[in-house]
Design an enzyme around this catalytic site. Structure first.
Site, mmCIF file in Angstrom:
data_model
loop_
_atom_site.group_PDB
_atom_site.id
_atom_site.type_symbol
_atom_site.label_atom_id
_atom_site.label_comp_id
_atom_site.label_asym_id
_atom_site.label_seq_id
_atom_site.Cartn_x
_atom_site.Cartn_y
_atom_site.Cartn_z
ATOM 1 N N GLU A 1 0.826 -1.208 0.000
ATOM 2 C CA GLU A 1 0.000 0.000 0.000
ATOM 3 C C GLU A 1 0.864 1.264 0.000
ATOM 4 O OE1 GLU A 1 -2.723 -0.615 3.236
ATOM 5 O OE2 GLU A 1 -3.654 -2.349 2.252
ATOM 6 N N GLU B 1 -2.259 -7.710 -3.137
ATOM 7 C CA GLU B 1 -1.630 -6.398 -2.978
ATOM 8 C C GLU B 1 -0.129 -6.460 -3.255
ATOM 9 O OE1 GLU B 1 -2.845 -4.109 0.427
ATOM 10 O OE2 GLU B 1 -4.867 -4.957 0.411
ATOM 11 N N ARG C 1 -11.001 -8.588 0.098
ATOM 12 C CA ARG C 1 -11.645 -7.725 1.099
ATOM 13 C C ARG C 1 -11.912 -6.332 0.527
ATOM 14 N NH1 ARG C 1 -6.812 -5.373 5.003
ATOM 15 N NH2 ARG C 1 -5.437 -4.771 3.287
ATOM 16 N N TRP D 1 -9.260 3.300 16.033
ATOM 17 C CA TRP D 1 -8.524 3.040 14.798
ATOM 18 C C TRP D 1 -9.472 3.056 13.589
ATOM 19 C CZ3 TRP D 1 -9.207 -0.233 18.916
ATOM 20 C CH2 TRP D 1 -10.090 -1.302 18.727
ATOM 21 N N GLN E 1 -1.092 2.955 10.451
ATOM 22 C CA GLN E 1 -1.004 3.110 9.003
ATOM 23 C C GLN E 1 -2.306 3.443 8.285
ATOM 24 O OE1 GLN E 1 -2.272 0.784 6.692
ATOM 25 N NE2 GLN E 1 -0.956 0.806 4.889
ATOM 26 N N TRP F 1 5.228 1.470 25.074
ATOM 27 C CA TRP F 1 4.915 0.103 25.507
ATOM 28 C C TRP F 1 6.186 -0.693 25.778
ATOM 29 C CZ3 TRP F 1 1.018 -2.450 27.420
ATOM 30 C CH2 TRP F 1 0.852 -3.826 27.226
ATOM 31 N N PHE G 1 0.811 4.652 22.947
ATOM 32 C CA PHE G 1 1.698 3.588 22.484
ATOM 33 C C PHE G 1 2.949 4.161 21.811
ATOM 34 C CE2 PHE G 1 2.106 0.010 19.233
ATOM 35 C CZ PHE G 1 2.326 -1.014 20.136
ATOM 36 N N ASP H 1 -4.004 5.125 25.575
ATOM 37 C CA ASP H 1 -4.757 3.883 25.778
ATOM 38 C C ASP H 1 -4.551 3.362 27.190
ATOM 39 O OD1 ASP H 1 -2.797 1.286 25.599
ATOM 40 O OD2 ASP H 1 -2.027 2.939 24.400
ATOM 41 N N ASP I 1 -4.113 0.285 28.268
ATOM 42 C CA ASP I 1 -3.072 -0.725 28.434
ATOM 43 C C ASP I 1 -1.713 -0.076 28.674
ATOM 44 O OD1 ASP I 1 -2.782 -3.444 28.708
ATOM 45 O OD2 ASP I 1 -2.716 -3.890 26.564
ATOM 46 N N ASP I 2 -1.332 0.853 27.810
ATOM 47 C CA ASP I 2 -0.058 1.550 27.996
ATOM 48 C C ASP I 2 -0.036 2.314 29.308
ATOM 49 O OD1 ASP I 2 2.070 1.708 25.674
ATOM 50 O OD2 ASP I 2 0.126 1.440 24.729
ATOM 51 N N TYR J 1 -9.104 2.002 24.261
ATOM 52 C CA TYR J 1 -9.089 3.441 24.001
ATOM 53 C C TYR J 1 -10.327 4.189 24.461
ATOM 54 C CZ TYR J 1 -5.140 2.402 20.937
ATOM 55 O OH TYR J 1 -3.931 1.985 20.447
ATOM 56 N N HIS K 1 -4.091 -6.172 33.111
ATOM 57 C CA HIS K 1 -2.955 -5.272 33.317
ATOM 58 C C HIS K 1 -3.322 -4.116 34.243
ATOM 59 C CE1 HIS K 1 -1.314 -6.835 29.236
ATOM 60 N NE2 HIS K 1 -0.950 -7.602 30.244
ATOM 61 N N TRP L 1 -5.146 -8.705 22.705
ATOM 62 C CA TRP L 1 -4.016 -7.992 22.116
ATOM 63 C C TRP L 1 -2.742 -8.828 22.076
ATOM 64 C CZ3 TRP L 1 -5.303 -3.668 19.618
ATOM 65 C CH2 TRP L 1 -6.474 -3.021 19.991
ATOM 66 N N TYR M 1 -1.704 -15.718 26.401
ATOM 67 C CA TYR M 1 -1.544 -14.312 26.790
ATOM 68 C C TYR M 1 -2.608 -13.911 27.802
ATOM 69 C CZ TYR M 1 -0.924 -9.232 26.109
ATOM 70 O OH TYR M 1 -0.686 -7.883 26.282
ATOM 71 N N PHE N 1 -5.866 -7.306 15.103
ATOM 72 C CA PHE N 1 -7.285 -7.663 14.987
ATOM 73 C C PHE N 1 -7.382 -9.183 14.912
ATOM 74 C CE2 PHE N 1 -7.145 -3.667 12.232
ATOM 75 C CZ PHE N 1 -7.336 -2.836 13.308
ATOM 76 N N PHE O 1 -5.268 -9.482 11.581
ATOM 77 C CA PHE O 1 -4.035 -8.696 11.586
ATOM 78 C C PHE O 1 -3.225 -9.056 12.823
ATOM 79 C CE2 PHE O 1 -1.433 -4.838 11.945
ATOM 80 C CZ PHE O 1 -1.014 -4.705 10.629
ATOM 81 N N TYR P 1 6.047 -8.255 17.881
ATOM 82 C CA TYR P 1 6.746 -7.287 18.731
ATOM 83 C C TYR P 1 8.155 -7.820 18.962
ATOM 84 C CZ TYR P 1 2.290 -5.058 20.078
ATOM 85 O OH TYR P 1 1.094 -4.389 20.095
#
Length: 631
Positions: free
Chosen positions: A45, A93, A127, A169, A262, A312, A365, A374, A376-377, A420, A451, A489, A495, A601, A605, A609
């Site tokens: 992209e 793509e 998609r 997002w 992005q 993070w 983040f 957010d 979490d952070d 968020y 957390h 996440w 996790y 997601f 997605f 890390y």
């Protein structure tokens, strides 16, 4: 017991090497920041974005070509994550990008990719986002792309499908795309780069629908919107575009992005282009800011990160090093703590729509994303700051107080926390035909809630406090029948379960409770023969993969932390897990992790890390050492 004493020097030496390695990764400014890996749609992209904006750098294109071919698998496809199944959207793509860069359809890598694309029904099976990018370059008709008109900006905050019913997002993405879809621009590809071959298939399309199932009402609404689009007069269109544009301009982040991610960033730049605003400071800042998210690779490739994670990574690194025994006033930790203090957000963001009277105090983040802190952070950073001693103790305490109060104010009505927003739980966005991608809402999740509880527990709070009691009840309700917890996440049940058991212990819950013992049993039952734990990203779509997969350092650490928190540090399972980390550590003190263990997601997605493989084993080994030495 004797066997464990023999093992102690090995895990202690492993921990010492891990600490040294983590310290070597710290940046001069005091933070940690590892590249964030995702999939090649980011680079594909980017190629099309450069074409649309007429800003093609041929050297950069060649580096992207190398990267795309490096990531292509033997069968000619690309996947969403290492080891994953072939992914049609990603492969389409990548193919289009490679052809634009200069590769011919007759070259072997292209032929392999093309055969797969055709076998899946071609473009029509892809998609919405993939078809939209093709529409932007003239390879797909706009009238077949589900519509999001800018008039959505007129929906009040209490009305169904207003932009604040979307997750942060998706919200920024929808606003930017509403302008793009209003104009339906076409930036034709050069003749050599066109892709009619993607239609050359006899296989019927297998297109998926909206995440929640479209339903005839939403399909009819989309047809009506397309009908409206064809009208010669749109009385409110210009006002709607201006409102959407103003919304975007007000929310551009300090690094030039929108939302620090992005999708809305790319679409906002395209929106500014079609509005003839390429000389506007927001466009210039947005275009120049892309460089921060790019990564030069050692083999001559170049990748674009979906987001960046310095706050993070830094919060987790501080927690890991403190657990490993570094003193609270260690000079490297002081530097990290002061860097984190400078990242606190003191202005309202989108979260204030639901909480207008809540004072800001969160953390984001990224380096500079003030409109989207957010939970979490914020929980991880406040918790990390609570483990430190800094030269300006008053400032540290004030920052923790602000962050703590902001977290409390962000609790949702069911007792949990989303990332968020508060109570971002509407089901309607999931049914829009446009929304066939990832998650579009931000409901409370088990891991974020966990957390928060572990952060609160570090201050000595327990379930005598109603805020914590409600959260514990939420977690108990969300536990799966097999004893595990879902990971929103991070991948996935390892996790979630590792986070929740650690959190319950931190707020004083008796880990002998049957439901916690059931969780610990589940962890032990999913240990691999090599002593580690792993879970494939497929677990989000196929329950057979829950808690199952090749062992990884980060997932092994999550499982170990559950066992340690649950009082099983001296179990055979924990000993074997520690031994796995000992045996897989690199000579430099780090670990390798070829698989993704982060989630953007679920089902759509995933993230790699690159700091997880180091910080979580260090954290787990530090906790293990503390537990063994306390016995």
């Amino acid at each position: 017991m004797a066997e464990q004493l023999v093992e102690a020097p090995a895990y202690a030496r492993t921990l010492d090497r891990a600490v040294e390695y983590l310290l070597s990764c710290q940046k001069d400014e005091g933070y940690w920041w590892g590249p964030l890996l995702s999939n090649v749609t980011m680079e594909a992209e980017y190629v099309l974005l450069c074409h649309i904006l007429d800003r093609v750098d041929r050297d950069r294109m060649e580096k992207i070509r190398r990267y795309l071919l490096h990531e292509q698998r033997e069968d000619g496809t690309w996947a969403l994550y290492p080891g994953g199944p072939p992914d049609l959207d990603t492969t389409i793509e990548a193919y289009v990008a490679l052809k634009y860069i200069g590769m011919s359809r007759d070259e072997e890598p292209m032929q392999k990719a093309l055969r797969f694309i055709q076998s899946q029904g071609g473009i029509e099976s892809s998609r919405v986002f993939t078809r939209m990018w093709l529409a932007l370059v003239g390879e797909y008709p706009w009238e077949k792309v589900p519509m999001v008109p800018p008039e959505i900006m007129f929906l009040g905050k209490r009305m169904p499908l207003n932009i604040y019913e979307f997750g942060s997002w998706a919200r920024a993405t929808v606003v930017a795309l509403s302008i793009v879809m209003s104009r339906q621009p076409v930036f034709p590809l050069p003749e050599r780069a066109r892709v009619p071959e993607l239609y050359e298939t006899d296989v019927p399309p297998r297109r998926r629908g909206a995440k929640g199932g479209g339903g005839w009402i939403f399909d009819a609404l989309d047809r009506a919107l397309h009908g409206y689009q064809k009208l010669s007069v749109h009385p409110f269109r210009r006002a709607a575009e201006i409102r959407a544009l103003d919304w975007l301009l007000e929310r551009q982040a300090g690094d030039g992005s929108w939302g620090g991610i992005q999708p809305p960033w790319f679409y906002a730049l395209i929106a500014l282009k079609i509005l003839d605003m390429t000389q506007h400071p927001a466009f210039i800042k947005g275009w120049e800011g892309l460089e921060l998210y790019g990564v030069e690779l050692d083999y001559g490739g170049w990748m674009f990160q979906a987001s960046i994670s310095p706050v993070w990574d830094t919060g987790l690194a501080v927690l890991a090093l403190r657990a490993a025994g570094l003193p609270a006033d260690h000079d490297r930790l002081v530097k990290a703590g002061e860097w984190l203090l400078d990242r606190q957000i003191t202005v309202p963001g989108d979260w204030a729509v639901k909480r207008p009277n809540l004072k800001p105090g969160g953390f984001a983040f990224q380096f500079d994303n003030v409109y989207y802190p957010d939970v979490d952070d914020t929980a991880v950073v406040v918790w990390a700051l609570n483990t430190l001693r800094l030269p300006d103790e008053r400032r540290r305490r004030d920052a923790m107080t602000k962050g703590f109060r902001w977290i409390v104010g962000m609790q949702s009505s069911n007792g949990g926390w989303g990332a968020y927003d508060v109570d971002n739980t509407s089901d309607l966005p999931n049914h829009i035909p446009f929304c066939d991608f990832g998650e579009v809402t931000d409901p409370p999740s088990e891991d974020v809630t966990a957390h928060v509880l572990e952060c609160f527990g570090s201050f000595g709070y327990d379930d005598a406090w109603k805020v914590i009691r409600r959260a514990v009840e939420y977690l108990k309700r969300e536990q799966k029948p097999d004893g595990s917890w879902f990971g929103r996440w991070g991948v996935n049940y390892l996790y979630g379960t590792g986070a929740v058991v650690s959190a319950l212990k931190a707020v004083g819950i008796d880990t002998r409770e049957p439901y916690i013992q059931k969780a610990l049993d589940w962890v032990e039952q999913h240990q691999n023969p090599d002593g580690g734990w792993g879970e494939d990203c497929r677990s989000y779509e196929d329950p057979a993969y829950a808690g199952k997969g090749a062992s990884t350092p980060s997932q092994t650490a999550w499982a170990l932390m559950a066992l340690i928190a649950g009082g099983r540090a001296e179990s055979e399972a924990a000993r074997r897990g520690v031994q796995y980390l000992v045996e897989t550590q690199r000579p430099d003190g780090g670990w390798d992790e070829p698989y993704y263990t982060g989630t953007g997601f679920p089902g759509d997605f995933y993230l790699g890390y690159t700091m997880y493989r180091h910080v979580f084993p260090t954290l787990a080994l530090g906790r293990y050492k503390q537990a063994i030495e306390r016995r």
